[in-house]
Design a protein around this motif. Structure first.
Motif, PDB file in Angstrom:
ATOM      1  N   GLN A  91       0.700  -1.103   0.047  1.00 30.92           N
ATOM      2  CA  GLN A  91      -0.046   0.032  -0.043  1.00 30.92           C
ATOM      3  C   GLN A  91       0.883   1.182   0.276  1.00 30.92           C
ATOM      4  OE1 GLN A  91      -2.510  -0.363   3.628  1.00 30.92           O
ATOM      5  NE2 GLN A  91      -4.164  -1.563   2.339  1.00 30.92           N
ATOM      6  N   GLU A  92       0.317   2.604  -0.349  1.00 35.98           N
ATOM      7  CA  GLU A  92       1.127   3.789  -0.197  1.00 35.98           C
ATOM      8  C   GLU A  92      -0.234   4.809   0.104  1.00 35.98           C
ATOM      9  OE1 GLU A  92       2.067   4.756  -4.256  1.00 35.98           O
ATOM     10  OE2 GLU A  92       0.226   4.582  -5.199  1.00 35.98           O
ATOM     11  N   PRO A  93       0.610   6.105   0.367  1.00 35.35           N
ATOM     12  CA  PRO A  93      -0.514   7.150   1.028  1.00 35.35           C
ATOM     13  C   PRO A  93      -1.410   7.449   0.044  1.00 35.35           C
ATOM     14  CG  PRO A  93       1.811   7.224   1.625  1.00 35.35           C
ATOM     15  CD  PRO A  93       1.885   6.430   0.643  1.00 35.35           C
ATOM     16  N   ALA A  94      -1.023   7.412  -1.328  1.00 36.19           N
ATOM     17  CA  ALA A  94      -2.072   7.735  -2.048  1.00 36.19           C
ATOM     18  C   ALA A  94      -3.283   6.685  -2.351  1.00 36.19           C
ATOM     19  CB  ALA A  94      -1.547   7.577  -3.632  1.00 36.19           C
ATOM     20  N   ASP A  95      -3.281   5.533  -1.898  1.00 33.56           N
ATOM     21  CA  ASP A  95      -4.387   4.588  -1.768  1.00 33.56           C
ATOM     22  C   ASP A  95      -5.311   5.322  -0.748  1.00 33.56           C
ATOM     23  OD1 ASP A  95      -3.226   3.109  -3.716  1.00 33.56           O
ATOM     24  OD2 ASP A  95      -2.378   1.870  -2.116  1.00 33.56           O
ATOM     25  N   VAL A  96      -4.804   5.731   0.303  1.00 35.12           N
ATOM     26  CA  VAL A  96      -5.417   6.121   1.455  1.00 35.12           C
ATOM     27  C   VAL A  96      -6.129   7.574   1.137  1.00 35.12           C
ATOM     28  CG1 VAL A  96      -5.764   6.822   4.020  1.00 35.12           C
ATOM     29  CG2 VAL A  96      -4.175   4.971   3.283  1.00 35.12           C
ATOM     30  N   ALA A  97      -5.255   8.300   0.375  1.00 35.39           N
ATOM     31  CA  ALA A  97      -5.869   9.778  -0.039  1.00 35.39           C
ATOM     32  C   ALA A  97      -6.988   9.639  -0.953  1.00 35.39           C
ATOM     33  CB  ALA A  97      -4.795  10.509  -0.640  1.00 35.39           C
ATOM     34  N   ALA A  98      -6.924   8.665  -1.749  1.00 35.40           N
ATOM     35  CA  ALA A  98      -8.216   8.282  -2.722  1.00 35.40           C
ATOM     36  C   ALA A  98      -9.456   8.053  -2.232  1.00 35.40           C
ATOM     37  CB  ALA A  98      -7.684   7.361  -3.730  1.00 35.40           C
ATOM     38  N   SER A  99      -9.479   7.452  -0.936  1.00 33.00           N
ATOM     39  CA  SER A  99     -10.618   6.783  -0.220  1.00 33.00           C
ATOM     40  C   SER A  99     -11.035   7.864   0.553  1.00 33.00           C
ATOM     41  CB  SER A  99     -10.275   5.656   0.540  1.00 33.00           C
ATOM     42  OG  SER A  99     -10.003   4.506  -0.494  1.00 33.00           O
ATOM     43  N   ALA A 100     -10.301   9.270   0.918  1.00 30.76           N
ATOM     44  CA  ALA A 100     -10.725  10.227   1.957  1.00 30.76           C
ATOM     45  C   ALA A 100     -12.137  10.501   1.937  1.00 30.76           C
ATOM     46  CB  ALA A 100     -10.012  11.411   1.927  1.00 30.76           C
ATOM     47  N   GLU A 101     -12.810  10.818   0.868  1.00 38.27           N
ATOM     48  CA  GLU A 101     -14.108  11.013   0.735  1.00 38.27           C
ATOM     49  C   GLU A 101     -15.175  10.016   1.183  1.00 38.27           C
ATOM     50  OE1 GLU A 101     -17.227  13.951   0.079  1.00 38.27           O
ATOM     51  OE2 GLU A 101     -15.027  14.021   0.098  1.00 38.27           O
ATOM     52  N   ARG A 102     -14.873   8.520   1.179  1.00 44.04           N
ATOM     53  CA  ARG A 102     -15.753   7.519   1.703  1.00 44.04           C
ATOM     54  C   ARG A 102     -15.358   7.427   3.028  1.00 44.04           C
ATOM     55  NH1 ARG A 102     -14.434   2.679  -2.711  1.00 44.04           N
ATOM     56  NH2 ARG A 102     -14.862   3.614  -4.650  1.00 44.04           N
ATOM     57  N   LEU A 103     -14.102   7.702   3.496  1.00 42.49           N
ATOM     58  CA  LEU A 103     -14.019   7.670   4.998  1.00 42.49           C
ATOM     59  C   LEU A 103     -14.674   8.626   5.694  1.00 42.49           C
ATOM     60  CD1 LEU A 103     -10.350   7.017   5.003  1.00 42.49           C
ATOM     61  CD2 LEU A 103     -11.969   5.341   5.273  1.00 42.49           C
ATOM     62  N   ARG A 104     -14.874  10.013   4.914  1.00 48.04           N
ATOM     63  CA  ARG A 104     -15.511  11.088   5.769  1.00 48.04           C
ATOM     64  C   ARG A 104     -17.029  10.594   5.692  1.00 48.04           C
ATOM     65  NH1 ARG A 104     -18.793  15.357   4.114  1.00 48.04           N
ATOM     66  NH2 ARG A 104     -18.892  14.760   2.017  1.00 48.04           N
ATOM     67  N   HIS A 105     -17.650   9.977   4.967  1.00 48.19           N
ATOM     68  CA  HIS A 105     -19.069   9.769   5.032  1.00 48.19           C
ATOM     69  C   HIS A 105     -19.199   8.467   6.038  1.00 48.19           C
ATOM     70  CE1 HIS A 105     -20.784  12.390   1.950  1.00 48.19           C
ATOM     71  NE2 HIS A 105     -19.805  12.158   1.087  1.00 48.19           N
ATOM     72  N   ALA A 106     -18.448   7.607   5.921  1.00 52.07           N
ATOM     73  CA  ALA A 106     -18.410   6.620   6.627  1.00 52.07           C
ATOM     74  C   ALA A 106     -18.635   6.699   8.415  1.00 52.07           C
ATOM     75  CB  ALA A 106     -17.455   5.370   6.315  1.00 52.07           C
ATOM     76  N   TRP A 107     -17.672   7.717   8.627  1.00 50.21           N
ATOM     77  CA  TRP A 107     -17.438   8.108  10.042  1.00 50.21           C
ATOM     78  C   TRP A 107     -17.954   9.402  10.439  1.00 50.21           C
ATOM     79  CZ3 TRP A 107     -11.673   6.902   9.008  1.00 50.21           C
ATOM     80  CH2 TRP A 107     -11.383   5.398   9.230  1.00 50.21           C
ATOM     81  N   GLY A 108     -18.836  10.058   9.280  1.00 46.39           N
ATOM     82  CA  GLY A 108     -19.794  11.216   9.993  1.00 46.39           C
ATOM     83  C   GLY A 108     -18.836  12.317  10.370  1.00 46.39           C
ATOM     84  N   VAL A 109     -17.835  12.521   9.756  1.00 46.11           N
ATOM     85  CA  VAL A 109     -17.313  13.938   9.605  1.00 46.11           C
ATOM     86  C   VAL A 109     -17.171  14.863   8.719  1.00 46.11           C
ATOM     87  CG1 VAL A 109     -15.485  12.889  11.332  1.00 46.11           C
ATOM     88  CG2 VAL A 109     -14.852  12.822   9.121  1.00 46.11           C
ATOM     89  N   HIS A 110     -16.636  16.083   8.835  1.00 45.03           N
ATOM     90  CA  HIS A 110     -16.713  16.975   7.980  1.00 45.03           C
ATOM     91  C   HIS A 110     -15.763  16.966   6.887  1.00 45.03           C
ATOM     92  CE1 HIS A 110     -17.236  20.725   5.863  1.00 45.03           C
ATOM     93  NE2 HIS A 110     -16.173  21.212   5.965  1.00 45.03           N
ATOM     94  N   ALA A 111     -14.329  16.285   7.099  1.00 44.69           N
ATOM     95  CA  ALA A 111     -13.356  16.150   6.131  1.00 44.69           C
ATOM     96  C   ALA A 111     -12.524  15.295   6.560  1.00 44.69           C
ATOM     97  CB  ALA A 111     -12.995  17.571   5.626  1.00 44.69           C
ATOM     98  N   VAL A 112     -11.780  14.818   5.681  1.00 35.73           N
ATOM     99  CA  VAL A 112     -10.623  13.904   6.168  1.00 35.73           C
ATOM    100  C   VAL A 112      -9.540  14.218   5.295  1.00 35.73           C
ATOM    101  CG1 VAL A 112      -9.655  11.403   6.247  1.00 35.73           C
ATOM    102  CG2 VAL A 112     -11.984  11.889   6.786  1.00 35.73           C
ATOM    103  N   HIS A 113      -8.299  14.230   6.093  1.00 38.10           N
ATOM    104  CA  HIS A 113      -7.080  14.810   5.206  1.00 38.10           C
ATOM    105  C   HIS A 113      -5.994  13.619   5.780  1.00 38.10           C
ATOM    106  CE1 HIS A 113      -8.723  18.698   4.152  1.00 38.10           C
ATOM    107  NE2 HIS A 113      -9.385  18.875   5.232  1.00 38.10           N
ATOM    108  N   VAL A 114      -5.080  13.527   4.586  1.00 38.74           N
ATOM    109  CA  VAL A 114      -4.253  12.477   4.699  1.00 38.74           C
ATOM    110  C   VAL A 114      -2.683  12.973   4.694  1.00 38.74           C
ATOM    111  CG1 VAL A 114      -3.246  10.166   4.063  1.00 38.74           C
ATOM    112  CG2 VAL A 114      -5.802  10.651   3.756  1.00 38.74           C
ATOM    113  N   ARG A 115      -1.897  12.592   5.680  1.00 38.86           N
ATOM    114  CA  ARG A 115      -0.461  13.286   5.771  1.00 38.86           C
ATOM    115  C   ARG A 115       0.388  12.184   5.745  1.00 38.86           C
ATOM    116  NH1 ARG A 115       3.256  15.577   9.611  1.00 38.86           N
ATOM    117  NH2 ARG A 115       1.990  14.925  11.435  1.00 38.86           N
ATOM    118  N   ASP A 116       1.372  12.352   5.046  1.00 40.44           N
ATOM    119  CA  ASP A 116       2.410  11.325   4.979  1.00 40.44           C
ATOM    120  C   ASP A 116       3.450  11.586   6.166  1.00 40.44           C
ATOM    121  OD1 ASP A 116       4.215   9.300   4.536  1.00 40.44           O
ATOM    122  OD2 ASP A 116       4.988  10.206   2.621  1.00 40.44           O
ATOM    123  N   VAL A 117       3.371  10.804   7.349  1.00 34.39           N
ATOM    124  CA  VAL A 117       4.378  10.789   8.257  1.00 34.39           C
ATOM    125  C   VAL A 117       5.715  10.534   8.138  1.00 34.39           C
ATOM    126  CG1 VAL A 117       4.737  10.545  10.924  1.00 34.39           C
ATOM    127  CG2 VAL A 117       2.213  10.781   9.902  1.00 34.39           C
TER     128      VAL A 117
END
Length: 457
Positions: free
Chosen positions: A104-130
């Motif tokens: 996996q790579e960070p781009a995979d998680v970033a591509a699913s940010a909108e799905r995660l936002r709706h699934a967990w009921g938040v305003h936005a989801v942002h992904v940062r590479d640590v």
């Protein structure tokens, strides 16, 4: 009696629901801390594995893990999601770190940010590479840009000014040593002046020489005159100010060259190629040049003005190309900045690394600011609504971009800050002829004066 209790319970439930709905609209931070945070944490914990599987963020388990599961539980082996870290709640959302599975790579998680936002009921989801293999999810519980509140802990420092709030609830810091020059575009009433006001007052508290070119007769920068080392309010004065800055830049280069020409055997840490390598007692103060409405320097009506324009544009381009090493930085503002302004406009824009685009009147203006560094940010800039002044899209030459919004700062408060910090203005002899005149404050402004009384023997 039973009916009365039933109506009381129903009324209490309706009042609680109505209060929660009102708090969510009027006080989103309070609603998030009391209601939204527990609900989002519960959703995340209950649906983490299934959500990751639905988003395609799971991988097949290793062979040893599959054998262990079959031997101990004898149940079906399921795909493995990224390993979840500790959930850290904040005043604006949640933070959680994920250790990515192999492949996996960070781009995979970033591509699913909108799905995660709706699934967990938040305003936005942002992904940062640590770091390699680890990403951080920043879950924002509400729209932090609707009512800007800067974080309590701000990462400031020398020539680092926290000037706005990002959409992920972190501060946008204008760092002049990392991004020496910047272009700020925006239509009338878009919040461009508010951005400039916050930036200028932040710099006023540091030992930095502030220089302004405001060809609108100084209506934007004149209130900050007590803190300015020089101010040009028309093209004629700008034609005098820019050569003075060029002379100052050349003198600083002579100082740097003199430092380089020291005796052989000197330690490498004492050899420098820019201003910041000089000893502190020899280092001149940095200079930040604010150019408000840059188009006024390009527009001409006669041939004589055209010659003056070409000279000023040449000076600006040379300052943008060579000024960083001499500690001279540019902040260029305007409503539109394209090739139609005249010769040298495109070349000057190419030297401005940072880009801030507020609401603009057409898509072409947004492309002038962001099209050459982050094409996908152009649509975001065109979607800024007129009822959200101060909202902007910021990008740099790395291709990254985000939405920001500056907090409200009244002109009276900004002017008062500049008056209070006037003593911090460094002495730059080359700029003395163009230092703005500051009318002295009336005696009443300093408070009542004690009246003299006769001495009684």
């Amino acid at each position: 009696m039973t009916d009365l209790v039933t109506w009381a319970e129903l009324g209490g439930s309706l009042a609680a629901i109505g209060g929660a709905a009102y708090a969510r609209h009027a006080h989103p931070a309070a609603y998030w801390s009391t209601v939204g945070l527990p609900l989002s944490v519960a959703r995340l914990l209950a649906s983490y594995s299934s959500t990751m599987d639905a988003c395609g963020l799971t991988v097949e388990p290793s062979r040893w893990r599959a054998l262990a599961v079959r031997a101990t539980t004898r149940r079906e082996v399921r795909p493995v999601p990224p390993r979840r870290g500790v959930i850290r709640p904040t005043t604006t959302g949640l933070r959680i770190r994920l250790r990515l599975a192999p492949g996996q790579e960070p781009a995979d998680v970033a591509a699913s940010a909108e799905r995660l936002r709706h699934a967990w009921g938040v305003h936005a989801v942002h992904v940062r590479d640590v770091k390699p293999g680890v990403v951080e999810l920043r879950l924002v519980g509400f729209d932090v840009l609707r009512k800007v509140r800067m974080p309590r802990r701000l990462d400031g420092g020398s020539l680092r000014i926290p000037v706005a709030l990002r959409e992920d609830a972190t501060a946008f810091v204008r760092d002049y040593q990392a991004v020496p020059h910047e272009l700020v575009l925006g239509a009338t009433l878009s919040g461009k002046s508010m951005y400039l006001r916050n930036l200028l007052t932040g710099l006023a508290a540091q030992p930095v020489a502030l220089v302004g070119i405001d060809c609108k007769r100084g209506v934007e920068l004149a209130p900050f005159a007590p803190r300015l080392s020089a101010l040009a309010t028309d093209p004629d004065q700008a034609a005098e100010l820019l050569p003075a800055l060029m002379k100052e830049m050349e003198d600083r280069y002579d100082l740097i060259k003199a430092r380089q020409g020291i005796a052989p055997g000197t330690p490498e840490e004492l050899i420098t190629s820019d201003l910041w390598g000089l000893p502190e007692d020899e280092r001149p103060a940095p200079i930040v040049l604010f150019v408000d409405e840059v188009a006024e320097l390009f527009l001409v009506a006669t041939r004589k003005e055209e010659e003056r324009r070409d000279e000023m544009v040449t000076h600006l381009i040379r300052l943008a190309q060579l000024g960083r090493a001499a500690g001279i930085y540019l902040e260029v503002c305007g409503q539109r900045f394209g090739a139609e302004l005249g010769k040298g406009a495109t070349m000057l824009r190419a030297q401005l690394t940072g880009r801030v685009c507020h609401r603009v009147n057409d898509e072409a203006s947004a492309k002038m600011a962001l099209g050459d560094i982050a094409p996908e940010a152009v649509l975001a800039a065109c979607a800024i609504a007129p009822e959200l002044p101060g909202l902007a899209v910021v990008g740099d030459t790395s291709g990254g971009w985000s939405r920001i919004r500056t907090p409200y700062l009244s002109l009276a408060d900004a002017a008062a800050t500049c008056r209070a910090t006037a003593h911090l203005a460094p002495d730059v002899p080359a700029l003395h002829p163009l230092r703005p005149y500051v009318q002295p404050m009336p005696v009443e402004a300093y408070g009542p004066v004690a009246t003299a009384r006769p001495v009684i023997e």
